[in-house]
Write a protein that holds these residues in place. Structure first.
Motif, PDB file in Angstrom:
ATOM      1  N   PHE A  76      -5.008   5.866   6.954  1.00 38.53           N
ATOM      2  CA  PHE A  76      -4.455   4.870   6.038  1.00 38.53           C
ATOM      3  C   PHE A  76      -3.592   3.857   6.798  1.00 38.53           C
ATOM      4  N   SER A  81      -5.816  14.463   1.757  1.00 36.99           N
ATOM      5  CA  SER A  81      -5.828  13.249   0.924  1.00 36.99           C
ATOM      6  C   SER A  81      -7.248  12.816   0.575  1.00 36.99           C
ATOM      7  N   PRO A  83      -4.926  -0.316   3.503  1.00 36.40           N
ATOM      8  CA  PRO A  83      -5.660   0.384   2.437  1.00 36.40           C
ATOM      9  C   PRO A  83      -6.247   1.690   2.982  1.00 36.40           C
ATOM     10  N   TYR A  84      -6.396   2.674   2.107  1.00 33.20           N
ATOM     11  CA  TYR A  84      -6.952   3.969   2.512  1.00 33.20           C
ATOM     12  C   TYR A  84      -8.342   3.774   3.110  1.00 33.20           C
ATOM     13  N   ASN A  85      -8.611   4.461   4.216  1.00 32.62           N
ATOM     14  CA  ASN A  85      -9.892   4.388   4.935  1.00 32.62           C
ATOM     15  C   ASN A  85     -10.198   2.948   5.380  1.00 32.62           C
ATOM     16  N   TYR A  86      -9.180   2.255   5.862  1.00 35.31           N
ATOM     17  CA  TYR A  86      -9.318   0.851   6.275  1.00 35.31           C
ATOM     18  C   TYR A  86     -10.389   0.600   7.343  1.00 35.31           C
ATOM     19  N   VAL A 111       0.827   0.252   7.476  1.00 41.09           N
ATOM     20  CA  VAL A 111       0.190   0.919   6.342  1.00 41.09           C
ATOM     21  C   VAL A 111      -0.844  -0.047   5.769  1.00 41.09           C
ATOM     22  N   PRO A 155      -0.670   7.833   1.146  1.00 40.66           N
ATOM     23  CA  PRO A 155      -1.499   8.664   0.253  1.00 40.66           C
ATOM     24  C   PRO A 155      -0.834   9.984  -0.116  1.00 40.66           C
ATOM     25  N   TRP A 163       0.840  -1.196   0.000  1.00 35.95           N
ATOM     26  CA  TRP A 163       0.000   0.000   0.000  1.00 35.95           C
ATOM     27  C   TRP A 163       0.876   1.247   0.000  1.00 35.95           C
ATOM     28  N   GLN A 168      -4.083   6.301  14.942  1.00 38.65           N
ATOM     29  CA  GLN A 168      -4.277   6.336  13.492  1.00 38.65           C
ATOM     30  C   GLN A 168      -3.426   7.427  12.841  1.00 38.65           C
ATOM     31  N   GLN A 200      -8.806  10.534   5.408  1.00 35.34           N
ATOM     32  CA  GLN A 200      -9.187   9.315   6.131  1.00 35.34           C
ATOM     33  C   GLN A 200      -7.910   8.584   6.577  1.00 35.34           C
TER      34      GLN A 200
END
Length: 193
Positions: free
Chosen positions: A165, A155, A183-186, A181, A86, A83, A149, A163
């Motif tokens: 990541f 981003s 996925p974005y907005n996990y 790390v 961002p 990943w 977080q 969000q």
């Protein structure tokens, strides 16, 4: 810093060997605190509400310009990541060029304790942070089962902070701090999966 005065071929080889041993493979990141400081933790490891939170006085751990170690795959010698960190902008199809960006990503962290999330068969990346005032502060809190977080400002399309990541988390043995790390907005994606 260090300087070498090389006078012979043998000395050159020794100096190069010395330099190679000092090189760490990694990426430099600017870690910046976002939001208030966490509640102080007492000797028993629980939140100590009797001690005041001083969120306005700047502490060394609030802002660190440090390395994350990117370890190569032992079999291939090539680092593997799943990943990306961002970008600090939302892509615009009408823009002919990408906006300028800093050489070292600015990663903001929130001091709100969260549950670390991982699910089977979904890869994540784990990078150890170089020792710093931030890693020392997280390790001194002695909470290896919670995490903070991480975000990259701007981003997301509709949010200033964007969000999450991934997250910062102390190792279970409290020997180091890792950046996970995901996925974005996990937090939204993982329950859906």
């Amino acid at each position: 810093g260090r300087s070498y005065c090389v006078r012979t071929q043998r000395m050159l080889n020794q100096c190069l060997e010395s330099l190679v041993q000092k090189v760490q493979s990694g990426v430099v990141i600017n870690f910046e605190k976002s939001g208030p400081d966490p509640a102080p933790i007492g000797e028993d490891g629980l939140v100590d509400s009797s001690r005041p939170i001083n969120s306005f006085a700047s502490q060394p751990w609030h802002s660190c310009h440090k390395l994350i170690y990117v370890r190569p795959n032992p079999k291939t010698g090539v680092p593997v990541g799943h990943w990306p960190i961002p970008e600090s902008f939302w892509p615009d199809q009408n823009s002919p060029t990408l906006p300028p960006r800093t050489a070292h990503p600015i990663v903001r962290f929130s001091c709100v304790d969260c549950e670390p999330m991982v699910i089977d068969k979904l890869p994540f990346d784990k990078y150890e942070l170089e020792p710093s005032p931030l890693t020392q502060y997280i390790l001194e809190r002695k909470s290896p089962h919670t995490c903070w977080q991480v975000f990259v400002s701007s981003s997301g399309k509709y949010s200033e902070l964007g969000q999450p990541f991934g997250y910062l988390k102390a190792s279970t043995t409290l020997t180091c701090v890792n950046l996970f790390v995901m996925p974005y907005n996990y937090p939204v994606l993982l329950p859906l999966l």
